[in-house]
Design a protein around this motif. Structure first.
Motif, PDB file in Angstrom:
ATOM      1  N   GLN A 109      40.870  36.148  38.503  1.00  0.00           N
ATOM      2  CA  GLN A 109      40.642  36.490  37.102  1.00  0.00           C
ATOM      3  C   GLN A 109      41.476  37.705  36.695  1.00  0.00           C
ATOM      4  OE1 GLN A 109      38.756  34.519  35.014  1.00  0.00           O
ATOM      5  NE2 GLN A 109      39.812  35.763  33.477  1.00  0.00           N
ATOM      6  N   ALA A 110      41.614  38.653  37.601  1.00  0.00           N
ATOM      7  CA  ALA A 110      42.447  39.823  37.308  1.00  0.00           C
ATOM      8  C   ALA A 110      43.902  39.410  37.089  1.00  0.00           C
ATOM      9  CB  ALA A 110      42.345  40.847  38.428  1.00  0.00           C
TER      10      ALA A 110
ATOM     11  N   THR B  97      45.905  41.935  34.494  1.00  0.00           N
ATOM     12  CA  THR B  97      45.658  43.238  35.121  1.00  0.00           C
ATOM     13  C   THR B  97      46.485  43.382  36.388  1.00  0.00           C
ATOM     14  OG1 THR B  97      43.404  43.182  34.270  1.00  0.00           O
ATOM     15  CG2 THR B  97      43.873  44.786  35.999  1.00  0.00           C
ATOM     16  N   LEU B  98      46.617  42.277  37.113  1.00  0.00           N
ATOM     17  CA  LEU B  98      47.416  42.251  38.334  1.00  0.00           C
ATOM     18  C   LEU B  98      48.502  41.198  38.188  1.00  0.00           C
ATOM     19  CD1 LEU B  98      44.593  42.556  41.026  1.00  0.00           C
ATOM     20  CD2 LEU B  98      46.029  44.363  40.076  1.00  0.00           C
TER      21      LEU B  98
ATOM     22  N   HIS C 273      39.783  27.102  38.872  1.00  0.00           N
ATOM     23  CA  HIS C 273      39.503  28.337  38.141  1.00  0.00           C
ATOM     24  C   HIS C 273      40.471  28.527  36.975  1.00  0.00           C
ATOM     25  CE1 HIS C 273      39.764  32.772  37.521  1.00  0.00           C
ATOM     26  NE2 HIS C 273      38.450  32.687  37.615  1.00  0.00           N
ATOM     27  N   ALA C 274      41.753  28.198  37.207  1.00  0.00           N
ATOM     28  CA  ALA C 274      42.761  28.379  36.163  1.00  0.00           C
ATOM     29  C   ALA C 274      42.867  27.176  35.241  1.00  0.00           C
ATOM     30  CB  ALA C 274      44.127  28.650  36.798  1.00  0.00           C
ATOM     31  N   GLY C 275      42.242  26.045  35.639  1.00  0.00           N
ATOM     32  CA  GLY C 275      42.293  24.843  34.819  1.00  0.00           C
ATOM     33  C   GLY C 275      43.663  24.208  34.756  1.00  0.00           C
TER      34      GLY C 275
ATOM     35  N   PRO D 252      49.367  30.100  36.713  1.00  0.00           N
ATOM     36  CA  PRO D 252      50.023  31.004  35.759  1.00  0.00           C
ATOM     37  C   PRO D 252      50.485  32.311  36.389  1.00  0.00           C
ATOM     38  CG  PRO D 252      47.875  30.259  34.944  1.00  0.00           C
ATOM     39  CD  PRO D 252      47.944  29.905  36.394  1.00  0.00           C
ATOM     40  N   TYR D 253      50.202  32.517  37.643  1.00  0.00           N
ATOM     41  CA  TYR D 253      50.582  33.740  38.345  1.00  0.00           C
ATOM     42  C   TYR D 253      51.007  33.368  39.768  1.00  0.00           C
ATOM     43  CZ  TYR D 253      45.836  32.950  40.051  1.00  0.00           C
ATOM     44  OH  TYR D 253      44.708  32.377  40.591  1.00  0.00           O
TER      45      TYR D 253
END
Length: 323
Positions: free
Chosen positions: A100-101, A106-107, A137-139, A282-283
């Motif tokens: 989530q961060a 945030t990260l 979690h990210a869908g 996405p990250y």
């Protein structure tokens, strides 16, 4: 400006915490924020007779080697080599809070240690692996790719019984995987026109239909359609010769149809420096390529090379994303 990366040790009874302790002894080009149980990390440091400095978010670091921590205590103190199902919730919480961060910005990326699947499921949480957890979690749809300095191998199917693999190789599924891999190599790895080698499912890539028709009916038509869209695709190739050095020359990644078709070759080539990259999130997310190694936990003999390679890889991907 340094990237800030989440670092999740994983199973507290395995080697994850001590690998993080070893990472704390190094200087990195990114700031590391640990999501996990501070007490478990200090026990690992004591077992290794190594110093460990942790500071909570908002506190000034004690030194350049001090790691920031988001403390997520385990209900039961971990015993080296003995996974505790009661800790399943806190292990998953560390992963999801770190994720989530990253989603919040945030990260900049996430590095994960090994998780004990059986202990998580025994704790009442349905869990097939961290890759699937982060995708849900990210869908988004994701692809697992392992990489080392020699090669990159992505997987069409992952943790499936062999008899179920063929049914999961459909035109839509194969196209989705190839598009994710192609896009990730362009955007995350900075390869302008990636070349992907695609393995056949059957021996000799089906031998013109004599050893199976998946190549003729599914793989070849899908590759032809995607080539028309501009993807650089080679194959389907017989898996028994696709990894020869001459075949890999000029290839940016190989797509294997199932787990044990591609990964034994990659791990034989360089197991210590291999990492697991999740494409499509996405990250950037990079993991070690090994398990919890319960038999080595607390003995100080676990090789940290894969974690170090994962931190280095995630740092590069995060810097490219920010740049």
């Amino acid at each position: 400006m340094h990237s800030r990366l989440a670092l999740v040790p994983g199973e507290p009874a395995g080697v994850g915490p001590e690998l993080v302790v070893r990472a704390a002894q190094q200087a990195w080009d990114a700031s590391l924020v640990v999501f996990g149980d501070a007490a478990a990390l200090h026990r690992a440091a004591a077992a290794l007779s190594l110093p460990l400095e942790l500071h909570r978010a908002g506190e000034a670091p004690a030194s350049a080697r001090s790691l920031e921590i988001v403390d997520i205590p385990h209900p039961v103190d971990a015993v080296f080599g003995a996974p505790e199902p009661a800790n399943a919730g806190s292990v998953i919480a560390a992963l999801t809070r770190a994720a989530q961060a990253c989603l919040d910005g945030t990260l900049d990326g996430m590095v994960t240690g090994p998780v004990h699947k059986a202990a998580i499921n025994a704790g009442g949480i349905a869990y097939t692996g961290t890759t699937g957890l982060l995708a849900a979690h990210a869908g988004c749809d994701v692809v697992m790719m392992l990489a080392n300095p020699t090669m990159r191998v992505a997987l069409q199917t992952v943790h499936l019984p062999l008899r179920e693999v063929a049914d999961r190789i459909t035109p839509d599924a194969l196209e989705r995987t190839l598009r994710i891999v192609d896009a990730a190599l362009r955007t995350q790895f900075g390869i302008a026109r990636p070349v992907l080698a695609v393995l056949g499912l059957n021996p000799h890539a089906g031998e013109d239909g004599h050893l199976g028709r998946e190549e003729l009916d599914i793989i070849v038509p899908t590759l032809e359609r995607l080539r028309a869209d501009g993807l650089q695709l080679v194959g389907p190739l017989p898996a028994d010769t696709a990894f020869l050095p001459d075949k890999l020359r000029g290839v940016d990644a190989v797509l294997a149809m199932y787990h044990d078709q591609g990964l034994p070759v990659l791990k034989h080539a360089d197991f210590a420096n291999a990492v697991n990259v999740t494409l499509g999130l996405p990250y950037p997310r990079v993991a070690v390529d090994h398990g919890t190694a319960l038999d080595l936990a607390g003995k100080g003999t676990a090789d940290p090379s894969s974690l170090f390679a994962a931190i280095h890889c995630c740092t590069q991907l995060a810097a490219g994303k920010r740049g």
